[in-house]
Structure formats: structure tokens, C-alpha cells
Scaffold this active site. Structure first.
Site, PDB file in Angstrom:
ATOM      1  N   ARG A   1      -2.683  21.693 -15.072  1.00  0.00           N
ATOM      2  CA  ARG A   1      -1.811  20.497 -15.305  1.00  0.00           C
ATOM      3  C   ARG A   1      -1.960  19.878 -16.839  1.00  0.00           C
ATOM      4  O   ARG A   1      -1.150  19.587 -17.443  1.00  0.00           O
ATOM      5  CB  ARG A   1      -1.519  19.700 -14.278  1.00  0.00           C
TER       6      ARG A   1
ATOM      7  N   HIS B   1      -0.437  15.612 -27.033  1.00  0.00           N
ATOM      8  CA  HIS B   1      -0.783  14.124 -26.533  1.00  0.00           C
ATOM      9  C   HIS B   1      -1.756  13.549 -27.062  1.00  0.00           C
ATOM     10  O   HIS B   1      -1.849  12.300 -27.070  1.00  0.00           O
ATOM     11  CB  HIS B   1      -0.276  14.321 -25.024  1.00  0.00           C
TER      12      HIS B   1
ATOM     13  N   GLU C   1      -4.261  17.276 -12.027  1.00  0.00           N
ATOM     14  CA  GLU C   1      -4.480  17.596 -13.282  1.00  0.00           C
ATOM     15  C   GLU C   1      -6.274  17.702 -13.476  1.00  0.00           C
ATOM     16  O   GLU C   1      -6.920  17.322 -13.983  1.00  0.00           O
ATOM     17  CB  GLU C   1      -4.414  16.541 -14.208  1.00  0.00           C
TER      18      GLU C   1
ATOM     19  N   LYS D   1       7.585  22.619 -14.911  1.00  0.00           N
ATOM     20  CA  LYS D   1       7.011  21.410 -14.642  1.00  0.00           C
ATOM     21  C   LYS D   1       6.536  21.453 -13.118  1.00  0.00           C
ATOM     22  O   LYS D   1       5.463  21.214 -12.608  1.00  0.00           O
ATOM     23  CB  LYS D   1       7.525  20.013 -14.764  1.00  0.00           C
TER      24      LYS D   1
ATOM     25  N   HIS E   1       7.847   7.874 -28.165  1.00  0.00           N
ATOM     26  CA  HIS E   1       6.944   8.637 -27.608  1.00  0.00           C
ATOM     27  C   HIS E   1       7.001  10.234 -27.922  1.00  0.00           C
ATOM     28  O   HIS E   1       6.260  10.896 -28.362  1.00  0.00           O
ATOM     29  CB  HIS E   1       7.066   9.086 -26.116  1.00  0.00           C
TER      30      HIS E   1
ATOM     31  N   ARG F   1       0.912  -1.298   0.162  1.00  0.00           N
ATOM     32  CA  ARG F   1      -0.085  -0.066  -0.010  1.00  0.00           C
ATOM     33  C   ARG F   1       0.804   1.181   0.096  1.00  0.00           C
ATOM     34  O   ARG F   1       0.384   2.366   0.551  1.00  0.00           O
ATOM     35  CB  ARG F   1      -1.096   0.070   1.188  1.00  0.00           C
TER      36      ARG F   1
ATOM     37  N   LYS G   1       3.071  11.091 -11.565  1.00  0.00           N
ATOM     38  CA  LYS G   1       2.042  10.347 -12.528  1.00  0.00           C
ATOM     39  C   LYS G   1       2.689   9.129 -12.614  1.00  0.00           C
ATOM     40  O   LYS G   1       3.960   9.081 -13.272  1.00  0.00           O
ATOM     41  CB  LYS G   1       1.861  10.881 -14.004  1.00  0.00           C
TER      42      LYS G   1
ATOM     43  N   GLU H   1       9.604  17.144 -25.914  1.00  0.00           N
ATOM     44  CA  GLU H   1       9.183  17.492 -24.813  1.00  0.00           C
ATOM     45  C   GLU H   1       9.726  18.782 -24.318  1.00  0.00           C
ATOM     46  O   GLU H   1       8.962  19.520 -23.573  1.00  0.00           O
ATOM     47  CB  GLU H   1       9.127  16.346 -23.571  1.00  0.00           C
TER      48      GLU H   1
ATOM     49  N   ASN I   1      -0.259  18.269 -21.573  1.00  0.00           N
ATOM     50  CA  ASN I   1      -0.786  17.460 -22.772  1.00  0.00           C
ATOM     51  C   ASN I   1      -0.847  17.974 -24.010  1.00  0.00           C
ATOM     52  O   ASN I   1      -1.406  17.034 -25.047  1.00  0.00           O
ATOM     53  CB  ASN I   1      -2.384  16.891 -22.220  1.00  0.00           C
TER      54      ASN I   1
ATOM     55  N   HIS J   1      -0.737  10.195 -28.317  1.00  0.00           N
ATOM     56  CA  HIS J   1      -0.841   8.983 -27.723  1.00  0.00           C
ATOM     57  C   HIS J   1      -1.825   8.066 -28.602  1.00  0.00           C
ATOM     58  O   HIS J   1      -1.570   6.722 -28.677  1.00  0.00           O
ATOM     59  CB  HIS J   1      -1.766   9.205 -26.240  1.00  0.00           C
TER      60      HIS J   1
END
Length: 369
Positions: free
Chosen positions: A249, A256, A245, A235, A273, A129, A151, A193, A253, A260
Site C-alpha cells: 500500500r 506524496h 500499509e 485501490k 492537494h 468507540r 484511512k 491522483e 504515496n 505533503h
């Protein structure tokens, strides 16, 4: 990189209350890892998760540095490549961890690029956990973007990052010397990026990249450190304001949504990527001209910088429009069945909107072929 005297490392703080942490950027940090971990007051037992490529370069030396500092660490590796960012590989790691005798004071180190960082972070967030998690990124993409912000997760065949969590690291160590072993294509892909960060948030930084991108791509030390540091500052500022997000935030993207989808349709094979994001940004720039008043001259500046950095600005495959749209609708940014796009108003300023239509996307894909 050049051979000037090693400079003191730079530090960028991610301010998240009790979850705040430092990003340390500099040369030779891998050999200093024991000293850098000491202030975190972790347990003395941990595991390094890496991939087969990075293991050969840095796995044993990092283990030796930690052992010398009094830590007992195990090394686990996964095959290099995006395909390892999967539930299958996560499950394989989960099944190996119980035999190592870890407890809740133990720690997980992610040693590698974005795939390893996301996968190891997902394992750290889930096992027992939650265990302390340290990011040690070894690619440009990971050092300036994916290792920062918490993330973590894995892909599904239907789409990227569909299973995961927000789980912040305790520390990020970006040793820029590791970029010396990074293939040129991977470096260029990571640079996509870097360009994105300037395009969405800092027009001055974007202009600096227009002047200095050649020096970054030649791995000149001061240029690399400046690029990594400025991206981490951007960032960190965004994540500190919007960790999960729900607002600001989302602008990270940019490029993306389409990018993606392209990755998913190629089964994460053959297309890096950053290459997908480069094409996605070009598509988003075209949509921005139509839907948010982005000037054509600024769109050309973006495309020129991407092309000058050795990145694709036109679709490299003949993607089926319907398949791309279907993949895009699995994107996490979809709200009430509507695609949400990050568009540019001008370099350094964005909007997030759902006014982009399927017809707009089809037109854009045809223009960008």
C-alpha cells in the site's frame, strides 16, 4: 456529463474478510441511498457530516431521501476547505454529538470531498468507540481515492494526516452526477491522483489516460465512470493485500512525500492537494531517473500528461529546501530517521527505497523550480 440513458451502477468489492465492503459507482445514487443502506442492517438513527459548500447542493435532498426510507438523520456541517481537517473541528463535532441521542447502532455518513471523508471517518472511529461509517464522496479525488481504504484522520500544523486511524467504511457510494457541481480546478486536482494510479500500477490505464484525459476533464459520462472504476479497482486490490500499509500500500504515496510537505508549508491554503501531488510526482520522477533507472522518455510522458491536464509540473512557490526537508521528516513513511520514497522503475512498476539523500532532494527541487 452527456445525457445518454443512465447506466446500471458499477460495483467494486474491497475484500477484507469481515470488514469487506462495496464501492458503488453510478449516477443518481444519492436519491437511492435509503435502498442502498438497507442491506447493511444499520440502526435507524444517524448523522450526516458535510461541509458548507456540499450542504447547499446535496445536504437537504439526502436527508429527505433517508427520511423517506425510514431513517432519522441529523445534519452537521463544517467550513469548506482543508483547514477543517483539524482536531479543532473534530472536537467541535464530538461536542455536538451527545445531544443527538446516537448509540452504537447509529451511523455516520460522510457527504463531501476528502476533507469531510477523513474528518467524519475519524469522528466515526472514535465516538462511542466506533460507529458504522458510510462514505458518500462528491469530488473526483474522493470518489476514486480517499474514500476507499479506511484511512481517516486530521492534520496537525506540523504535517498532514499525523493523527488518525485505519477504520473501514461499511459502504462507499460514488454518485458521479455530483461532479457536475465541482469547480474545474478541483476536478483537475482530483485527476492528478487518477494519473498517479496509472503511473504506479497499470501502464495500460496510463496509456488510456493519455488518449482520453480530455474526455474525463470534460466530464463525459463513460470516461468519468471508467476512470473512477479503474482507480477503485486498483485501490481495492492494493488495500485488500495490505490494509495497514506495511508493504504494497505504500506505493500509493508516490509523489506524496514532497507533496505533503509543500501542503504543510503553505498551511493548507491556496494549494490544492492534487496540485501539490502533481508537483511531487514530477520531483519523484526526477529522483526515479537518478535512483531507480526510470527512463527519461517515460518521465516526459508523465509530465506531459500532467501538464496537458492543467496541472503544475514545476514548483509554484520558492520553497526553502531546509524547511521542506524538515517537513518531510515528519512524514509517516520515515523509518529509523530515513526518508522513504516511492520511485518508478517504469510506468506501472514502483520500488520503495531509503537511498534518496538530502543532496538528491535539493538537486531535484532546484531542477523542478
Amino acid at each position: 456529463m452527456d445525457s445518454k440513458t443512465t447506466a446500471l451502477p458499477k460495483r467494486v468489492r474491497v475484500e477484507l474478510g469481515e470488514r469487506s465492503y462495496d464501492i458503488v459507482i453510478g449516477e443518481g445514487l444519492l436519491s437511492q441511498i435509503g435502498e442502498l443502506l438497507r442491506p447493511l442492517k444499520l440502526g435507524k438513527h444517524g448523522v450526516i457530516i458535510t461541509d458548507t459548500n456540499v450542504l447547499a447542493h446535496y445536504g437537504q435532498s439526502m436527508r429527505e431521501a433517508l427520511t423517506a426510507a425510514g431513517y432519522a438523520v441529523e445534519l452537521l456541517d463544517v467550513p469548506a476547505g482543508e483547514a477543517s481537517k483539524s482536531l479543532r473541528q473534530a472536537n467541535r463535532l464530538f461536542e455536538r454529538l451527545p445531544a443527538l441521542g446516537l448509540d452504537r447502532q447509529s451511523f455516520v455518513i460522510a457527504l463531501g470531498g476528502g476533507v469531510v471523508g477523513d474528518l467524519a471517518g475519524f469522528v466515526a472511529a472514535s465516538y462511542l468507540r466506533g460507529m458504522a461509517f458510510i462514505q458518500v464522496p462528491t469530488t473526483l479525488l474522493a470518489q476514486m481515492d480517499s474514500s476507499v481504504g479506511g484511512k481517516v484522520g486530521v492534520n496537525l500544523p506540523q504535517g498532514k494526516n499525523l493523527v488518525g486511524a485505519f477504520y473501514q467504511p461499511r459502504l462507499v457510494l460514488a454518485d458521479t452526477l455530483t461532479l457536475n457541481t465541482l469547480p474545474d480546478r478541483e476536478l483537475r486536482a482530483g485527476f492528478a491522483e487518477v494519473i498517479k494510479h496509472g503511473a504506479i500500477y497499470d501502464a495500460g490505464f496510463f496509456a488510456w489516460l493519455e488518449r482520453e484525459h480530455g474526455r474525463v476533464l470534460k466530464r463525459e459520462r463513460d470516461a468519468v465512470v471508467h476512470a473512477v472504476q479503474r482507480c477503485c479497482e486498483i485501490k481495492a486490490e492494493i488495500v485488500s493485500k495490505d490494509e495497514r500499509e506495511t508493504g504494497l500500500r505504500t506505493i500509493l504515496n508516490f509523489g506524496h512525500t514532497i507533496g505533503h510537505a509543500m501542503e504543510a508549508l503553505t498551511d493548507y491554503i491556496g494549494l490544492l492537494h492534487g496540485e501539490a501531488i502533481s508537483m511531487g510526482m514530477c520531483c519523484a520522477a526526477h529522483l526515479s531517473i537518478k535512483r531507480s533507472g526510470f527512463a527519461k522518455v517515460e518521465a516526459e510522458r508523465l509530465k506531459t500528461l500532467l501538464a496537458g491536464s492543467g496541472l503544475p509540473t514545476r514548483l509554484t512557490e520558492k520553497f526553502d529546501v531546509d524547511e521542506l526537508l524538515a517537513a518531510m521528516r515528519l512524514d509517516k513513511k520515515v523509518r529509523n530517521g530515513k526518508l522513504r520514497f516511492v520511485l518508478l522503475k517504469r510506468l506501472g512498476e514502483t520500488i520503495v527505497t531509503n537511498i534518496v539523500t538530502d543532496a538528491d532532494i535539493e538537486e531535484t527541487l532546484n531542477v523542478c523550480r
